[in-house]
Design an enzyme around this catalytic site. Structure first.
Site, PDB file in Angstrom:
ATOM      1  N   GLN A  89      87.017  29.445  37.474  1.00 48.98           N
ATOM      2  CA  GLN A  89      87.047  28.772  38.772  1.00 48.98           C
ATOM      3  C   GLN A  89      86.092  29.462  39.737  1.00 48.98           C
ATOM      4  OE1 GLN A  89      91.298  29.040  39.419  1.00 48.98           O
ATOM      5  NE2 GLN A  89      91.273  31.212  38.860  1.00 48.98           N
ATOM      6  N   ASP A 115      98.101  36.124  34.404  1.00 50.33           N
ATOM      7  CA  ASP A 115      97.137  35.275  35.106  1.00 50.33           C
ATOM      8  C   ASP A 115      95.931  35.088  34.205  1.00 50.33           C
ATOM      9  OD1 ASP A 115      96.572  34.589  38.438  1.00 50.33           O
ATOM     10  OD2 ASP A 115      94.993  34.321  36.957  1.00 50.33           O
ATOM     11  N   ASP A 173     103.405  30.428  39.735  1.00 50.49           N
ATOM     12  CA  ASP A 173     102.616  30.525  40.963  1.00 50.49           C
ATOM     13  C   ASP A 173     101.195  30.099  40.609  1.00 50.49           C
ATOM     14  OD1 ASP A 173     101.323  31.207  43.284  1.00 50.49           O
ATOM     15  OD2 ASP A 173     101.639  33.370  43.086  1.00 50.49           O
ATOM     16  N   THR A 225      97.676  27.381  40.626  1.00 51.39           N
ATOM     17  CA  THR A 225      96.848  26.520  41.465  1.00 51.39           C
ATOM     18  C   THR A 225      97.324  25.079  41.267  1.00 51.39           C
ATOM     19  OG1 THR A 225      95.252  26.451  39.648  1.00 51.39           O
ATOM     20  CG2 THR A 225      94.853  28.066  41.379  1.00 51.39           C
TER      21      THR A 225
END
Lengths: 276, 276
Positions: free
Chosen positions: A32, A107, A156, A158
């Protein structure tokens, strides 16, 4: 002297705009577009693909509400998984619960973790805690490989575009159920009722098929679209509205209170209608 | 084709920006700069001195919460005064209560009333109701000349700059107390806790000196600064948290519910701290 303003389009036709002091870092990561910006109003802010992820001024709302609602609902949360959340804010709040023995963060983008530690130290600082294991990897795969392991899982992520698209599927919720212990609890950020009502309706419907106790709660975050942010909660055994009062002890918060724990589930009528 | 965007600076360093289809009307009135704009996201919107007053899409939140909290707290609201509120939205909600015999609107700027009727008919339409008296005049003076007259007074003002500056003074609150009957209730919009915490603290302190029951409640309005909006309530006799459940009957709302009536008073910790 010229002024620099950063504008986030929250819908095709609406956005927020912030005066910035300077851009701290910008990078196209493997997953990203990452920007770290110093703003006048909200302090340092993290953007991914042009969307606000967190700001120093209002981050406490999201992180407290994501963590404390499930952790105070569970009578003895020991083993916690956070999917996404590379800024470390949810982990920081999770660690405020003395029952927690281990908190795992998965993550997909190591750069989010790296630059959060550098530019958002008040948020990311607790990632160094010995109870925390940080994994850079695919949360969807981590969930698929886990079984009967976690007391609480917090997603949590995007928005459901880009790397997080798999995190808004029935298969993912089924995997979460499997990864949780038999009395486990799951929370996921679910965007906002004003601009993405269909997302909320769909997530509620999908989660309800898998978790016997499914609900929605909301909070106010100025830098997030519409200012109203929603979380879906799915629980195998414990009802968040029945969280025992004697379990609320004094922890240091700026938004969450034991009264707000329940009031956050009292939804405006048009929001409540999305959960039916 | 070029795009036209309207940006409202909500603080020196932060704002919202909206794509507009066209400007419907713009005028420097005797009191303020009035703009009526058709937006893509929120329908028609009214701006005064560059600040959002109301939009067709989210107006119901403000108007319902301003009206129904005091009117359901009072056991028999018959005579209601709205100061400001020339768009007519609060009046529309007030009239949903069958006990109401008379509703008086006093707005200083007749142009707001005129152009709201023209461009915001769903909001302003009820100003034609036979129970409504519309006065173009100074709300401060109207209050000063009233005694023991109203069951509920709702202050739907602009911010404490420009024509509304007198409406945020202790003298005004004392006048309101005098204008209310001995069991009257008063509500005033009080901006937001994120960007104007001092305003909330000061209004709470000033109102508490005059009204034995003083409290603060909040709601979510996407087009208002921070998305969290606050109302101060001052009551001579009835506690809004003790509003009798049997008095809640079915009225047509999109935001307010009898459960939300109480939950709106459950404040985030940093907001609650402003009321102490």
């Amino acid at each position: 002297m010229s002024e620099l303003w950063y504008t986030e389009k929250q819908t095709e036709n609406f956005g927020i705009t912030m005066k910035i002091k300077r851009t701290l870092h910008t990078e196209q990561t493997e997953f990203q577009h990452l920007e770290m910006v110093e703003t006048e109003e909200f302090g340092n802010m993290l953007f991914l693909d042009g969307m606000v992820m967190t700001s120093e001024k209002d981050e406490f709302v999201y992180h407290e509400m994501a963590a404390h609602v499930p952790l105070f609902t569970h009578p003895n949360p020991e083993n916690i998984l956070v999917v996404g959340g590379g800024d470390g804010g949810v982990i920081r709040e999770v660690l405020k619960h003395p029952s927690v023995k281990k908190a795992t963060l998965v993550d997909i983008d190591g750069k989010v973790i790296e630059y959060s530690k550098k530019y958002l130290p008040e948020i990311a600082g607790k990632l160094e805690d010995p109870r925390v294991e940080v994994k850079v990897g695919d949360g969807f795969l981590h969930i698929a490989e886990s079984e009967n392991e976690y007391d609480v899982i917090i997603v949590d992520s995007t928005e459901p575009v880009g790397p997080a698209v798999n995190l808004f599927t029935k298969g993912f919720y089924a995997g979460i159920s499997k990864a949780l212990k038999e009395d486990g609890i799951f929370v996921a950020q679910s965007d906002n009722p004003w601009f993405t009502p269909d997302l909320i309706r769909n997530v509620q419907r999908d989660v309800r098929e898998i978790f016997p106790i499914t609900n929605l709660y909301i909070c106010n975050i100025p830098t997030y679209p519409s200012g109203m942010w929603a979380f879906t909660i799915g629980s195998k055994k414990y009802d968040p509205l029945q969280a025992a009062d004697e379990r609320f002890h004094e922890i240091d918060t700026k938004y969450y209170t034991k009264e707000l724990h329940k009031a956050a589930f009292v939804l405006p009528k048009f929001v409540k209608d999305l959960t039916k």
